[in-house]
Design a protein around this motif. Structure first.
Motif, PDB file in Angstrom:
ATOM      1  N   ILE A 431       0.872  -1.175   0.000  1.00  0.00           N
ATOM      2  CA  ILE A 431       0.000   0.000   0.000  1.00  0.00           C
ATOM      3  C   ILE A 431       0.908   1.225   0.000  1.00  0.00           C
ATOM      4  O   ILE A 431       1.586   1.513   0.980  1.00  0.00           O
ATOM      5  N   GLN A 432       0.932   1.919  -1.111  1.00  0.00           N
ATOM      6  CA  GLN A 432       1.950   2.939  -1.363  1.00  0.00           C
ATOM      7  C   GLN A 432       1.307   4.191  -1.939  1.00  0.00           C
ATOM      8  O   GLN A 432       0.393   4.102  -2.750  1.00  0.00           O
ATOM      9  N   GLY A 433       1.764   5.367  -1.520  1.00  0.00           N
ATOM     10  CA  GLY A 433       1.334   6.598  -2.155  1.00  0.00           C
ATOM     11  C   GLY A 433       2.242   6.938  -3.322  1.00  0.00           C
ATOM     12  O   GLY A 433       3.376   6.458  -3.413  1.00  0.00           O
ATOM     13  N   ASP A 434       1.770   7.774  -4.243  1.00  0.00           N
ATOM     14  CA  ASP A 434       2.583   8.098  -5.415  1.00  0.00           C
ATOM     15  C   ASP A 434       3.827   8.895  -5.042  1.00  0.00           C
ATOM     16  O   ASP A 434       4.909   8.702  -5.604  1.00  0.00           O
ATOM     17  N   GLY A 435       3.719   9.807  -4.052  1.00  0.00           N
ATOM     18  CA  GLY A 435       4.877  10.581  -3.646  1.00  0.00           C
ATOM     19  C   GLY A 435       5.959   9.708  -3.044  1.00  0.00           C
ATOM     20  O   GLY A 435       7.136   9.799  -3.401  1.00  0.00           O
ATOM     21  N   GLY A 436       5.586   8.840  -2.123  1.00  0.00           N
ATOM     22  CA  GLY A 436       6.545   7.947  -1.508  1.00  0.00           C
ATOM     23  C   GLY A 436       7.124   6.939  -2.478  1.00  0.00           C
ATOM     24  O   GLY A 436       8.311   6.589  -2.396  1.00  0.00           O
ATOM     25  N   PHE A 437       6.314   6.488  -3.415  1.00  0.00           N
ATOM     26  CA  PHE A 437       6.786   5.494  -4.390  1.00  0.00           C
ATOM     27  C   PHE A 437       7.938   6.048  -5.216  1.00  0.00           C
ATOM     28  O   PHE A 437       8.885   5.327  -5.553  1.00  0.00           O
ATOM     29  N   MET A 438       7.883   7.342  -5.524  1.00  0.00           N
ATOM     30  CA  MET A 438       8.938   7.943  -6.339  1.00  0.00           C
ATOM     31  C   MET A 438      10.300   7.913  -5.649  1.00  0.00           C
ATOM     32  O   MET A 438      11.338   7.927  -6.304  1.00  0.00           O
ATOM     33  N   LEU A 439      10.326   7.851  -4.316  1.00  0.00           N
ATOM     34  CA  LEU A 439      11.599   7.854  -3.605  1.00  0.00           C
ATOM     35  C   LEU A 439      12.398   6.584  -3.826  1.00  0.00           C
ATOM     36  O   LEU A 439      13.624   6.591  -3.742  1.00  0.00           O
ATOM     37  N   ASN A 440      11.714   5.464  -4.066  1.00  0.00           N
ATOM     38  CA  ASN A 440      12.406   4.190  -4.280  1.00  0.00           C
ATOM     39  C   ASN A 440      11.888   3.470  -5.520  1.00  0.00           C
ATOM     40  O   ASN A 440      11.902   2.239  -5.577  1.00  0.00           O
ATOM     41  N   ILE A 441      11.461   4.232  -6.513  1.00  0.00           N
ATOM     42  CA  ILE A 441      10.867   3.626  -7.700  1.00  0.00           C
ATOM     43  C   ILE A 441      11.863   2.737  -8.439  1.00  0.00           C
ATOM     44  O   ILE A 441      11.478   1.772  -9.101  1.00  0.00           O
ATOM     45  N   GLY A 442      13.148   3.017  -8.303  1.00  0.00           N
ATOM     46  CA  GLY A 442      14.149   2.187  -8.966  1.00  0.00           C
ATOM     47  C   GLY A 442      14.115   0.748  -8.510  1.00  0.00           C
ATOM     48  O   GLY A 442      14.523  -0.163  -9.257  1.00  0.00           O
ATOM     49  N   GLU A 443      13.627   0.495  -7.283  1.00  0.00           N
ATOM     50  CA  GLU A 443      13.586  -0.882  -6.791  1.00  0.00           C
ATOM     51  C   GLU A 443      12.529  -1.719  -7.500  1.00  0.00           C
ATOM     52  O   GLU A 443      12.511  -2.949  -7.351  1.00  0.00           O
TER      53      GLU A 443
END
Length: 551
Positions: A431-443
């Motif tokens: 369960i992830q927000g779009d803002g937080g997802f961008m911080l580790n999207i490379g994973e």
């Protein structure tokens, strides 16, 4: 003793510790370690995309398995990148070991400007670990790693770190690999246990508070046995979720701070708290009060009395202490009406939260629980859906299946889920927000490379929803820094080889989640929050959609 390189000594120490996976990024300052792992086998290296993700993944691995999570980084920038992961692991009392390099011994401490020089790396690491050590001789590599691992897994778990200069990794020496038979548990004192048992025998209304220490010690079985034997309801901290299945009739979930449960605290004779620090969120910033006596069990004496004064302090391992109480209190039962009333108050609190989140999010939450296997991992980030229902209402039904950033950092959920799913060998729903997802999207690329079974549910409101609401309430409606031009997450995921689809309704979510769980690797759902009935509280509706980067 055997002759080996320093890199091989690291490998042998990890094997002696039972390590099966390591997370990290290969570098000129750790390459002998990776070479030994590659040549000698038995340990699977997982190549992440950022050292922060490596430590988060090791943390998720540790929480999901109860084993040591290991990350490997480079000296200097690699280790500074890892600091946020260690901060989170420390906040969560997670057994995570970081192994990092250091410049050659000849140059270390001289400030000559050598590649990746980090003169203050060790004191920096000590700010977020229980123990951090620097090796000075190749012969000492294995014993140092094992000594730090022993320390951070004894009593209340914590992260640790070891730095090894690169010349020692290449060097050869006679190395002794210590034999390991497990770590000692902190044995609770007999007198304290006897006092606790005496108080519980005379109590009519007992409320059990289960924290993360119950899971850390593997005491969930003893906890449930004691609760059932006494007939006592159980409230959990956020870290303690899963200590008792939340569909158990005595389970109240993580609702200690909800006003509906205040009556239980007002009327309980005894609060039996096990493995908890009484953190701010669970106690309404320590405004929660009760007139009854407090029995506090914890392996860390430093947390007992820190936030609430204990009438009886039992310093010891939760599993040993609870097992002793089960034996000493055989046949003791408390007032059954108290547990019945607790169940009524729990249902009232849950019903109120369901009304607040609205029908669409309630349906999405129900779909997650109904479609996802009972023992699947539920990983939440610091995001509006997690705050309002993921952390409070979504039932957790098995131990070590609830994972979230205890420090309330945004972004860790994706790598936490990767490590947890790899360690547990079971799927994870994120369960992830779009803002937080961008911080580790490379994973997401890491998940794709290793076919990790994670279904990433990105609740997309094109910004930071929590901060958006706080600003609206605090600064006369002014909004700044909270609206984001986000990419098309479906196309980004597909570009990384991850199946993905857009979702705009509860029915579409359920069907997409079923497809995601049936896939043989990662899957992404991009959930358009503007199409759903808004949540109350922090869940104010997103603003009119701004153009995406892809538009």
């Amino acid at each position: 003793m055997r002759e080996m390189t320093g890199g091989e000594a690291v490998y042998e120490a990890l094997r002696a510790l039972g390590v099966e996976h390591v997370f990290g990024i290969v570098s000129v300052h750790n390459i002998p370690i990776y070479d030994a792992i590659h040549r000698l086998g038995g340990i699977t290296p997982v190549a992440v995309r950022h050292e922060q993700g490596a430590v988060h993944a090791a943390d998720g691995y540790a929480r999901a398995t109860g084993k040591l999570g290991v990350a490997i980084a480079s000296t200097g920038p690699g280790t500074t990148n890892a600091m946020t992961g260690l901060y989170e692991a420390q906040f969560a009392s997670s057994r995570v070991l970081l192994i990092t390099g250091q410049v050659e011994s000849l140059y270390y401490g001289k400030g000559k400007g050598f590649l990746h020089e980090a003169e203050a790396q060790l004191p920096m690491l000590r700010t977020v670990t229980r123990r951090a050590e620097s090796v000075r001789r190749t012969e000492e590599i294995a014993e140092t790693i094992i000594a730090v691992a022993r320390d951070i897994q004894t009593g209340r778990p914590a992260p640790g770190a070891v730095e090894i200069p690169i010349d020692l990794q290449y060097g050869r020496a006679e190395v002794d690999i210590p034999h390991i038979e497990g770590w000692p548990r902190v044995r609770p004192g007999r007198d304290a246990l006897a006092r606790a048992a005496d108080i519980l025998r005379s109590a009519r209304r007992v409320l059990i508070w289960a924290g993360g220490g119950v899971l850390a010690s593997g005491a969930e079985g003893e906890l449930q046995t004691l609760a059932e034997s006494l007939g006592a309801p159980v409230v959990t901290s956020a870290n303690g979720r899963g200590a008792i299945p939340e569909d158990h009739p005595l389970a109240l979930g993580p609702l200690s701070a909800h006003p509906a449960l205040q009556e239980l605290f007002d009327t309980a004779d005894v609060i039996l708290a096990v493995g908890t620090r009484f953190q701010a969120g669970a106690t309404r910033n320590w405004s929660l009060r009760w007139p009854g006596r407090l029995i506090h069990i914890d392996a860390d004496p430093g947390v007992i009395g820190r936030n609430y004064t204990a009438d009886v302090a039992v310093v010891g391992d939760a599993r040993l202490a609870l097992a002793a109480l089960v034996r000493d209190l055989a046949g003791v039962r408390v007032e059954p009406a108290f547990a019945a009333r607790a169940a009524e108050l729990k249902e009232a609190a849950r019903a109120q939260i369901r009304r607040e989140i609205g029908p669409d999010y309630a349906a999405i939450m129900d779909a997650i629980r109904e479609v996802t296997p009972r023992d699947a991992l539920i990983v939440r980030d610091a995001t509006v859906p997690a705050y309002l229902w993921g952390n409070r209402l979504l039932p957790i039904l098995a131990p070590r299946t609830s994972i979230y950033p205890t420090s309330a950092a945004i972004g860790p959920a994706m790598p936490l889920a990767i490590g947890a799913a790899i360690g547990a060998g079971r799927p994870a729903v994120v369960i992830q927000g779009d803002g937080g997802f961008m911080l580790n999207i490379g994973e997401l690329a890491t998940a794709a490379q290793y076919r990790v079974p994670v279904v990433v549910c990105v609740f997309n409101d094109h910004g930071y929803g929590v901060l958006r609401t706080i600003e609206a309430r605090t600064f006369e409606g002014r909004q700044f820094g909270v609206d984001l031009a986000t990419p098309d997450f479906v196309q980004v995921a597909r570009g990384m080889g991850v199946p993905a689809e857009a979702v705009d309704s509860p029915a579409a979510f359920r069907a997409a989640l079923e497809r995601g769980l049936a896939s043989d690797g990662p899957y992404l759902l991009d959930i358009d929050m503007s199409k759903l009935t808004p949540m109350g509280g922090l869940g104010s509706p997103p603003p009119k959609r701004t153009p995406d980067i892809a538009d």
